[in-house]
Design a protein around this motif. Structure first.
Motif, PDB file in Angstrom:
ATOM      1  N   GLN A 282     -14.653 -13.539   9.139  1.00 45.23           N
ATOM      2  CA  GLN A 282     -15.128 -12.692   8.048  1.00 45.23           C
ATOM      3  C   GLN A 282     -14.176 -11.521   7.823  1.00 45.23           C
ATOM      4  N   PRO A 283     -13.628 -11.361   6.602  1.00 46.47           N
ATOM      5  CA  PRO A 283     -12.777 -10.208   6.311  1.00 46.47           C
ATOM      6  C   PRO A 283     -13.559  -8.911   6.480  1.00 46.47           C
ATOM      7  N   LEU A 284     -12.995  -7.978   7.216  1.00 52.87           N
ATOM      8  CA  LEU A 284     -13.682  -6.716   7.483  1.00 52.87           C
ATOM      9  C   LEU A 284     -13.184  -5.597   6.571  1.00 52.87           C
ATOM     10  N   TYR A 285     -11.891  -5.391   6.551  1.00 52.02           N
ATOM     11  CA  TYR A 285     -11.316  -4.324   5.739  1.00 52.02           C
ATOM     12  C   TYR A 285      -9.802  -4.494   5.713  1.00 52.02           C
ATOM     13  N   ILE A 286      -9.180  -3.858   4.743  1.00 55.86           N
ATOM     14  CA  ILE A 286      -7.719  -3.839   4.656  1.00 55.86           C
ATOM     15  C   ILE A 286      -7.256  -2.439   5.034  1.00 55.86           C
ATOM     16  N   THR A 287      -6.327  -2.371   5.957  1.00 54.00           N
ATOM     17  CA  THR A 287      -5.850  -1.073   6.420  1.00 54.00           C
ATOM     18  C   THR A 287      -4.396  -0.853   6.038  1.00 54.00           C
ATOM     19  N   LYS A 288      -4.102   0.375   5.650  1.00 51.61           N
ATOM     20  CA  LYS A 288      -2.720   0.774   5.393  1.00 51.61           C
ATOM     21  C   LYS A 288      -2.163   1.413   6.666  1.00 51.61           C
ATOM     22  N   PRO A 289      -0.882   1.251   6.921  1.00 49.62           N
ATOM     23  CA  PRO A 289      -0.316   1.837   8.140  1.00 49.62           C
ATOM     24  C   PRO A 289      -0.345   3.353   8.075  1.00 49.62           C
ATOM     25  N   TRP A 290      -0.460   3.956   9.223  1.00 54.82           N
ATOM     26  CA  TRP A 290      -0.396   5.415   9.327  1.00 54.82           C
ATOM     27  C   TRP A 290       1.057   5.787   9.598  1.00 54.82           C
ATOM     28  N   LEU A 291       1.734   6.340   8.566  1.00 56.33           N
ATOM     29  CA  LEU A 291       3.161   6.635   8.681  1.00 56.33           C
ATOM     30  C   LEU A 291       3.404   8.104   8.400  1.00 56.33           C
ATOM     31  N   ALA A 292       3.480   8.899   9.440  1.00 55.79           N
ATOM     32  CA  ALA A 292       3.707  10.332   9.278  1.00 55.79           C
ATOM     33  C   ALA A 292       5.202  10.613   9.130  1.00 55.79           C
ATOM     34  N   SER A 293       5.550  11.518   8.231  1.00 56.35           N
ATOM     35  CA  SER A 293       6.952  11.904   8.064  1.00 56.35           C
ATOM     36  C   SER A 293       7.359  12.913   9.136  1.00 56.35           C
ATOM     37  N   TRP A 294       6.366  13.517   9.788  1.00 59.03           N
ATOM     38  CA  TRP A 294       6.615  14.508  10.842  1.00 59.03           C
ATOM     39  C   TRP A 294       6.614  13.779  12.179  1.00 59.03           C
ATOM     40  N   LEU A 295       7.763  13.646  12.803  1.00 57.64           N
ATOM     41  CA  LEU A 295       7.917  12.846  14.014  1.00 57.64           C
ATOM     42  C   LEU A 295       6.943  13.210  15.131  1.00 57.64           C
ATOM     43  N   PRO A 296       6.702  14.499  15.422  1.00 55.51           N
ATOM     44  CA  PRO A 296       5.755  14.813  16.503  1.00 55.51           C
ATOM     45  C   PRO A 296       4.368  14.201  16.304  1.00 55.51           C
ATOM     46  N   ALA A 297       3.990  13.961  15.046  1.00 57.63           N
ATOM     47  CA  ALA A 297       2.684  13.360  14.782  1.00 57.63           C
ATOM     48  C   ALA A 297       2.595  11.953  15.364  1.00 57.63           C
ATOM     49  N   TRP A 298       3.714  11.252  15.431  1.00 57.08           N
ATOM     50  CA  TRP A 298       3.723   9.921  16.030  1.00 57.08           C
ATOM     51  C   TRP A 298       3.444  10.012  17.530  1.00 57.08           C
ATOM     52  N   TYR A 299       3.952  11.057  18.147  1.00 56.05           N
ATOM     53  CA  TYR A 299       3.720  11.240  19.576  1.00 56.05           C
ATOM     54  C   TYR A 299       2.260  11.586  19.847  1.00 56.05           C
ATOM     55  N   ILE A 300       1.646  12.318  18.934  1.00 53.73           N
ATOM     56  CA  ILE A 300       0.272  12.758  19.130  1.00 53.73           C
ATOM     57  C   ILE A 300      -0.722  11.634  18.829  1.00 53.73           C
ATOM     58  N   MET A 301      -0.534  10.967  17.694  1.00 57.11           N
ATOM     59  CA  MET A 301      -1.511   9.982  17.230  1.00 57.11           C
ATOM     60  C   MET A 301      -1.177   8.554  17.636  1.00 57.11           C
ATOM     61  N   GLY A 302       0.079   8.275  17.911  1.00 56.89           N
ATOM     62  CA  GLY A 302       0.467   6.924  18.261  1.00 56.89           C
ATOM     63  C   GLY A 302       0.743   6.080  17.035  1.00 56.89           C
ATOM     64  N   CYS A 303       0.561   4.788  17.171  1.00 59.09           N
ATOM     65  CA  CYS A 303       0.836   3.855  16.094  1.00 59.09           C
ATOM     66  C   CYS A 303      -0.453   3.167  15.689  1.00 59.09           C
ATOM     67  N   LEU A 304      -0.789   3.233  14.422  1.00 56.68           N
ATOM     68  CA  LEU A 304      -2.039   2.650  13.955  1.00 56.68           C
ATOM     69  C   LEU A 304      -1.746   1.532  12.957  1.00 56.68           C
ATOM     70  N   THR A 305      -0.926   0.576  13.357  1.00 52.19           N
ATOM     71  CA  THR A 305      -0.658  -0.577  12.501  1.00 52.19           C
ATOM     72  C   THR A 305      -0.386  -1.802  13.361  1.00 52.19           C
ATOM     73  N   PRO A 306      -0.890  -2.957  12.981  1.00 54.07           N
ATOM     74  CA  PRO A 306      -0.596  -4.183  13.727  1.00 54.07           C
ATOM     75  C   PRO A 306       0.862  -4.602  13.539  1.00 54.07           C
ATOM     76  N   GLU A 307       1.434  -5.186  14.562  1.00 54.33           N
ATOM     77  CA  GLU A 307       2.829  -5.633  14.519  1.00 54.33           C
ATOM     78  C   GLU A 307       3.037  -6.760  13.514  1.00 54.33           C
ATOM     79  N   SER A 308       1.981  -7.457  13.144  1.00 50.07           N
ATOM     80  CA  SER A 308       2.114  -8.605  12.239  1.00 50.07           C
ATOM     81  C   SER A 308       2.587  -8.228  10.836  1.00 50.07           C
ATOM     82  N   SER A 309       2.455  -6.971  10.466  1.00 43.82           N
ATOM     83  CA  SER A 309       2.898  -6.527   9.140  1.00 43.82           C
ATOM     84  C   SER A 309       4.155  -5.669   9.206  1.00 43.82           C
TER      85      SER A 309
END
Length: 270
Positions: free
Chosen positions: A127-154
């Motif tokens: 069952q399709p649940l939802y479509i998610t857009k990747p979380w792509l911060a332009s501020w590099l430290p935000a990646w360290y704080i929040m991590g990566c919120l996107t599947p590798e398949s895309s």
């Protein structure tokens, strides 16, 4: 379109899902594909399924060797990849029918280092649940704080980017993708396309559902801004924010798991 796209699938005992993944790759509207499946010596019928498709399609290369982790399997695939564009997709995920042709067109229009598109999350029942857009911060430290919120398949890399960045860190078993993105962001760019590229199968047995602590310890072994990461509790906070914004849907069990992990970590810090 003369660009070759190399796609890597690491797998182990994936007889229930691997065929759907294979078909989604080999039946792409774009045919100039090198498909590499790295099997960790499965004990079920996975290899039998793989050999069947390999016999009928020369684009599929199957390597069955024991490995220590998915990261090691991915690197074996990278060493064999001949494509101008390189990607990986897990054995329980699958591409949209026109995903690869869209990526190739984007690359031809404007070559990218790393491109990330949208992903549809699908329940175990299909069952399709939802479509998610990747979380792509332009501020590099935000990646360290929040991590990566996107599947590798895309996610798709140019061969030049892989050459410059190198292989995945085999000391990491669960978060090799985040560490790789962080390396890319220090030298190259990550681009976004507002296109649905793949489907991600949601399961209670996934790493993010079962291995909070191990994943977080792994992240803390290589990131900067460790104190901020501890305060914000990384990807757990990001996932909760997505739930409350209506972007992400969890089962009650998954939601309770994330909330309890988040609260426990905050209490420990106090």
């Amino acid at each position: 379109m003369s660009k070759i796209v190399s796609i890597i699938t690491p797998c182990l005992n994936s007889e229930k899902t691997i065929e759907r993944t294979i078909v989604s790759v080999l039946n792409q509207s774009y045919q100039n594909i090198q498909y590499i499946v790295i099997d960790g010596q499965s004990s079920d019928k996975t290899l039998e399924i793989l050999k069947h498709y390999q016999e009928n399609d020369s684009r599929l290369l199957v390597i069955s060797e024991k490995d220590n982790s998915m990261t090691e399997a991915l690197n074996r695939g990278l060493r064999l990849a001949k494509g101008n564009i390189i990607a990986s997709i897990n054995a329980d995920d699958w591409y949209e029918p026109n995903a690869i042709v869209q990526v190739v067109k984007l690359y031809q229009a404007q070559p990218f280092d790393c491109l990330i598109g949208n992903t549809q999350f699908v329940s175990e029942l299909g069952q399709p649940l939802y479509i998610t857009k990747p979380w792509l911060a332009s501020w590099l430290p935000a990646w360290y704080i929040m991590g990566c919120l996107t599947p590798e398949s895309s996610v798709f890399y140019s061969a030049e980017c892989v050459k410059n960045i190198g292989h995945f860190n085999e000391n990491l078993k669960y978060t090799q993708d985040l560490e790789y993105y962080l390396r890319i962001l220090k030298k190259n760019n990550i681009s976004y396309t507002n296109r649905l590229l793949s489907n991600f199968s949601v399961s209670p047995n996934q790493y993010s559902a079962r291995l909070h602590d191990q994943m977080e310890l792994e992240v803390l072994s290589y990131i900067e801004y460790k104190s901020l990461r501890k305060i914000f509790v990384g990807t757990s906070l990001g996932s909760l924010l997505r739930i409350f914004l209506g972007i992400r849907v969890y089962t009650l069990k998954q939601l309770v798991s994330h909330l309890s992990y988040f609260i426990n970590k905050k209490l420990i810090l106090k």
